[in-house]
Design a protein around this motif. Structure first.
Motif, PDB file in Angstrom:
ATOM      1  N   MET A 155      -7.314 -47.935  12.576  1.00  0.00           N
ATOM      2  CA  MET A 155      -8.529 -47.147  12.393  1.00  0.00           C
ATOM      3  C   MET A 155      -9.079 -46.702  13.743  1.00  0.00           C
ATOM      4  SD  MET A 155      -9.516 -46.719   9.267  1.00  0.00           S
ATOM      5  CE  MET A 155      -8.147 -46.869   8.156  1.00  0.00           C
ATOM      6  N   LEU A 156      -9.873 -45.637  13.694  1.00  0.00           N
ATOM      7  CA  LEU A 156     -10.562 -45.137  14.883  1.00  0.00           C
ATOM      8  C   LEU A 156     -12.034 -45.504  14.796  1.00  0.00           C
ATOM      9  CD1 LEU A 156      -9.092 -41.523  14.950  1.00  0.00           C
ATOM     10  CD2 LEU A 156      -8.532 -43.357  16.549  1.00  0.00           C
ATOM     11  N   GLN A 157     -12.615 -45.727  15.937  1.00  0.00           N
ATOM     12  CA  GLN A 157     -14.061 -45.913  16.006  1.00  0.00           C
ATOM     13  C   GLN A 157     -14.626 -44.625  16.585  1.00  0.00           C
ATOM     14  OE1 GLN A 157     -15.369 -49.407  18.025  1.00  0.00           O
ATOM     15  NE2 GLN A 157     -17.487 -48.689  18.136  1.00  0.00           N
ATOM     16  N   LEU A 158     -15.363 -43.862  15.770  1.00  0.00           N
ATOM     17  CA  LEU A 158     -15.917 -42.566  16.162  1.00  0.00           C
ATOM     18  C   LEU A 158     -17.410 -42.699  16.417  1.00  0.00           C
ATOM     19  CD1 LEU A 158     -15.775 -39.452  16.488  1.00  0.00           C
ATOM     20  CD2 LEU A 158     -16.164 -39.318  14.007  1.00  0.00           C
ATOM     21  N   THR A 159     -17.826 -42.194  17.573  1.00  0.00           N
ATOM     22  CA  THR A 159     -19.245 -42.160  17.906  1.00  0.00           C
ATOM     23  C   THR A 159     -19.594 -40.754  18.372  1.00  0.00           C
ATOM     24  OG1 THR A 159     -19.109 -44.452  18.656  1.00  0.00           O
ATOM     25  CG2 THR A 159     -21.065 -43.218  19.292  1.00  0.00           C
ATOM     26  N   ILE A 160     -20.628 -40.174  17.782  1.00  0.00           N
ATOM     27  CA  ILE A 160     -21.133 -38.862  18.198  1.00  0.00           C
ATOM     28  C   ILE A 160     -22.597 -39.049  18.563  1.00  0.00           C
ATOM     29  CG2 ILE A 160     -21.537 -36.450  17.585  1.00  0.00           C
ATOM     30  CD1 ILE A 160     -19.278 -36.691  15.525  1.00  0.00           C
ATOM     31  N   THR A 161     -22.936 -38.689  19.814  1.00  0.00           N
ATOM     32  CA  THR A 161     -24.309 -38.884  20.285  1.00  0.00           C
ATOM     33  C   THR A 161     -24.874 -37.605  20.892  1.00  0.00           C
ATOM     34  OG1 THR A 161     -23.554 -39.624  22.455  1.00  0.00           O
ATOM     35  CG2 THR A 161     -23.943 -41.327  20.802  1.00  0.00           C
ATOM     36  N   THR A 162     -26.197 -37.498  20.831  1.00  0.00           N
ATOM     37  CA  THR A 162     -26.943 -36.474  21.555  1.00  0.00           C
ATOM     38  C   THR A 162     -27.752 -37.228  22.608  1.00  0.00           C
ATOM     39  OG1 THR A 162     -28.922 -36.580  20.181  1.00  0.00           O
ATOM     40  CG2 THR A 162     -27.161 -35.094  19.429  1.00  0.00           C
TER      41      THR A 162
ATOM     42  N   TYR B 124      -9.919 -42.675  10.017  1.00  0.00           N
ATOM     43  CA  TYR B 124      -8.476 -42.733  10.247  1.00  0.00           C
ATOM     44  C   TYR B 124      -7.923 -41.441  10.832  1.00  0.00           C
ATOM     45  CZ  TYR B 124      -7.552 -40.362   5.758  1.00  0.00           C
ATOM     46  OH  TYR B 124      -7.509 -39.471   4.716  1.00  0.00           O
ATOM     47  N   ALA B 125      -8.745 -40.396  10.934  1.00  0.00           N
ATOM     48  CA  ALA B 125      -8.307 -39.156  11.578  1.00  0.00           C
ATOM     49  C   ALA B 125      -9.533 -38.363  11.997  1.00  0.00           C
ATOM     50  CB  ALA B 125      -7.457 -38.321  10.623  1.00  0.00           C
ATOM     51  N   VAL B 126      -9.467 -37.753  13.181  1.00  0.00           N
ATOM     52  CA  VAL B 126     -10.546 -36.900  13.688  1.00  0.00           C
ATOM     53  C   VAL B 126      -9.919 -35.570  14.066  1.00  0.00           C
ATOM     54  CG1 VAL B 126     -12.281 -36.575  15.505  1.00  0.00           C
ATOM     55  CG2 VAL B 126     -11.862 -38.858  14.571  1.00  0.00           C
TER      56      VAL B 126
ATOM     57  N   PRO C 136      -5.080 -42.916  15.148  1.00  0.00           N
ATOM     58  CA  PRO C 136      -5.013 -44.188  15.869  1.00  0.00           C
ATOM     59  C   PRO C 136      -3.763 -44.228  16.761  1.00  0.00           C
ATOM     60  CG  PRO C 136      -5.626 -44.570  13.601  1.00  0.00           C
ATOM     61  CD  PRO C 136      -5.256 -43.115  13.707  1.00  0.00           C
ATOM     62  N   GLY C 137      -3.939 -44.739  17.976  1.00  0.00           N
ATOM     63  CA  GLY C 137      -2.838 -44.807  18.926  1.00  0.00           C
ATOM     64  C   GLY C 137      -2.741 -43.592  19.831  1.00  0.00           C
ATOM     65  N   HIS C 138      -3.650 -42.625  19.664  1.00  0.00           N
ATOM     66  CA  HIS C 138      -3.637 -41.418  20.494  1.00  0.00           C
ATOM     67  C   HIS C 138      -3.765 -41.792  21.966  1.00  0.00           C
ATOM     68  CE1 HIS C 138      -4.762 -37.454  22.026  1.00  0.00           C
ATOM     69  NE2 HIS C 138      -4.418 -36.951  20.852  1.00  0.00           N
TER      70      HIS C 138
ATOM     71  N   VAL D 276     -11.148 -40.008  24.321  1.00  0.00           N
ATOM     72  CA  VAL D 276     -10.387 -40.945  23.495  1.00  0.00           C
ATOM     73  C   VAL D 276      -9.915 -42.029  24.454  1.00  0.00           C
ATOM     74  CG1 VAL D 276      -8.375 -41.290  22.021  1.00  0.00           C
ATOM     75  CG2 VAL D 276      -9.606 -39.113  21.932  1.00  0.00           C
ATOM     76  N   GLU D 277     -10.233 -43.277  24.123  1.00  0.00           N
ATOM     77  CA  GLU D 277      -9.860 -44.401  24.983  1.00  0.00           C
ATOM     78  C   GLU D 277      -9.133 -45.473  24.175  1.00  0.00           C
ATOM     79  OE1 GLU D 277     -13.356 -45.896  26.872  1.00  0.00           O
ATOM     80  OE2 GLU D 277     -13.686 -44.054  28.013  1.00  0.00           O
ATOM     81  N   ASN D 278      -8.087 -45.993  24.770  1.00  0.00           N
ATOM     82  CA  ASN D 278      -7.321 -47.104  24.193  1.00  0.00           C
ATOM     83  C   ASN D 278      -6.772 -46.802  22.804  1.00  0.00           C
ATOM     84  OD1 ASN D 278      -7.907 -48.662  26.509  1.00  0.00           O
ATOM     85  ND2 ASN D 278      -9.871 -49.249  25.606  1.00  0.00           N
ATOM     86  N   GLY D 279      -6.582 -45.536  22.494  1.00  0.00           N
ATOM     87  CA  GLY D 279      -6.006 -45.157  21.209  1.00  0.00           C
ATOM     88  C   GLY D 279      -6.867 -45.479  20.009  1.00  0.00           C
ATOM     89  N   ARG D 280      -8.111 -45.861  20.256  1.00  0.00           N
ATOM     90  CA  ARG D 280      -8.968 -46.284  19.148  1.00  0.00           C
ATOM     91  C   ARG D 280     -10.396 -45.768  19.229  1.00  0.00           C
ATOM     92  NH1 ARG D 280     -11.316 -49.126  15.643  1.00  0.00           N
ATOM     93  NH2 ARG D 280     -12.395 -51.075  15.726  1.00  0.00           N
ATOM     94  N   HIS D 281     -10.944 -45.637  20.408  1.00  0.00           N
ATOM     95  CA  HIS D 281     -12.349 -45.262  20.575  1.00  0.00           C
ATOM     96  C   HIS D 281     -12.469 -43.763  20.853  1.00  0.00           C
ATOM     97  CE1 HIS D 281     -13.446 -49.471  20.675  1.00  0.00           C
ATOM     98  NE2 HIS D 281     -12.434 -49.665  21.508  1.00  0.00           N
ATOM     99  N   VAL D 282     -13.104 -43.053  19.941  1.00  0.00           N
ATOM    100  CA  VAL D 282     -13.357 -41.624  20.104  1.00  0.00           C
ATOM    101  C   VAL D 282     -14.867 -41.458  20.274  1.00  0.00           C
ATOM    102  CG1 VAL D 282     -13.158 -39.329  19.074  1.00  0.00           C
ATOM    103  CG2 VAL D 282     -11.381 -41.053  18.632  1.00  0.00           C
ATOM    104  N   ALA D 283     -15.265 -40.908  21.412  1.00  0.00           N
ATOM    105  CA  ALA D 283     -16.691 -40.714  21.685  1.00  0.00           C
ATOM    106  C   ALA D 283     -16.940 -39.250  22.002  1.00  0.00           C
ATOM    107  CB  ALA D 283     -17.129 -41.590  22.860  1.00  0.00           C
ATOM    108  N   ILE D 284     -17.971 -38.710  21.392  1.00  0.00           N
ATOM    109  CA  ILE D 284     -18.366 -37.327  21.633  1.00  0.00           C
ATOM    110  C   ILE D 284     -19.836 -37.332  22.047  1.00  0.00           C
ATOM    111  CG2 ILE D 284     -18.672 -35.026  20.647  1.00  0.00           C
ATOM    112  CD1 ILE D 284     -16.392 -35.772  18.677  1.00  0.00           C
ATOM    113  N   ALA D 285     -20.103 -36.792  23.220  1.00  0.00           N
ATOM    114  CA  ALA D 285     -21.472 -36.618  23.693  1.00  0.00           C
ATOM    115  C   ALA D 285     -21.766 -35.129  23.647  1.00  0.00           C
ATOM    116  CB  ALA D 285     -21.621 -37.152  25.113  1.00  0.00           C
ATOM    117  N   CYS D 286     -22.796 -34.747  22.910  1.00  0.00           N
ATOM    118  CA  CYS D 286     -23.096 -33.324  22.741  1.00  0.00           C
ATOM    119  C   CYS D 286     -24.574 -33.058  22.986  1.00  0.00           C
ATOM    120  CB  CYS D 286     -22.699 -32.854  21.348  1.00  0.00           C
ATOM    121  SG  CYS D 286     -23.534 -33.695  19.992  1.00  0.00           S
TER     122      CYS D 286
END
Length: 150
Positions: free
Chosen positions: A4-11, A23-25, A38-40, A73-83
């Motif tokens: 699984m991916l951990q997705l975070t979107i922040t302002t 499981y996909a972004v 996952p694993g990206h 994308v870090e460590n194939g699991r953490h997806v963070a978006i700062a907008c």
């Protein structure tokens, strides 16, 4: 490695999304649309105004319209978006229309900025021309004898 991916979107003022079971972004940068599973591999990219899509473990698809941002994308699991700004919603057509409005507003702002830059440039050139006009004190100081009055 997790499946699984951990997705975070922040302002700057809020956390819009904190999804631990994506499981996909799907995102879009200047080179085009791309997916993250996952694993990206690690990634850092700039996102224009666009719609982010992700699928959660229960199979639901979620959307977030962004006004540009930065994605990692870090460590194939953490997806963070700062907008700068984001809107969560289920109506893809409405969010895509919102993104188009954001892009149009950015284009208008860029045009206005270019016009203002051209005005400032023209004003600077006019001032230089006025300053360098023949007969103006300061423009031809080298040709005047020392102590001579203009």
């Amino acid at each position: 490695m997790s499946d699984m991916l951990q997705l975070t979107i922040t302002t700057p003022t809020a956390v819009l999304v904190s999804e631990a079971n994506a499981y996909a972004v799907r995102a879009e940068d200047e080179s085009g649309s791309f997916g993250v599973l996952p694993g990206h591999t690690d990634l850092l990219t700039v996102l224009p105004a666009s719609v982010i899509r992700w699928h959660s473990r229960d199979g639901a698809t979620h959307y977030c319209a962004l006004r540009g941002g930065l994605m990692t994308v870090e460590n194939g699991r953490h997806v963070a978006i700062a907008c700068r700004q984001g809107t969560i919603g289920d109506d893809l057509a409405k969010l895509e229309a919102e993104v188009e409005a954001m892009r149009a507003a950015e284009t208008d702002a860029e045009c206005q900025m270019r016009v203002e830059q051209m005005r400032l440039h023209a004003r600077a050139v006019r001032e230089l021309m006025r300053y360098l006009r023949p007969g103006r004190m300061g423009a031809n100081d080298a040709s005047m004898p020392m102590g001579a009055a203009p």
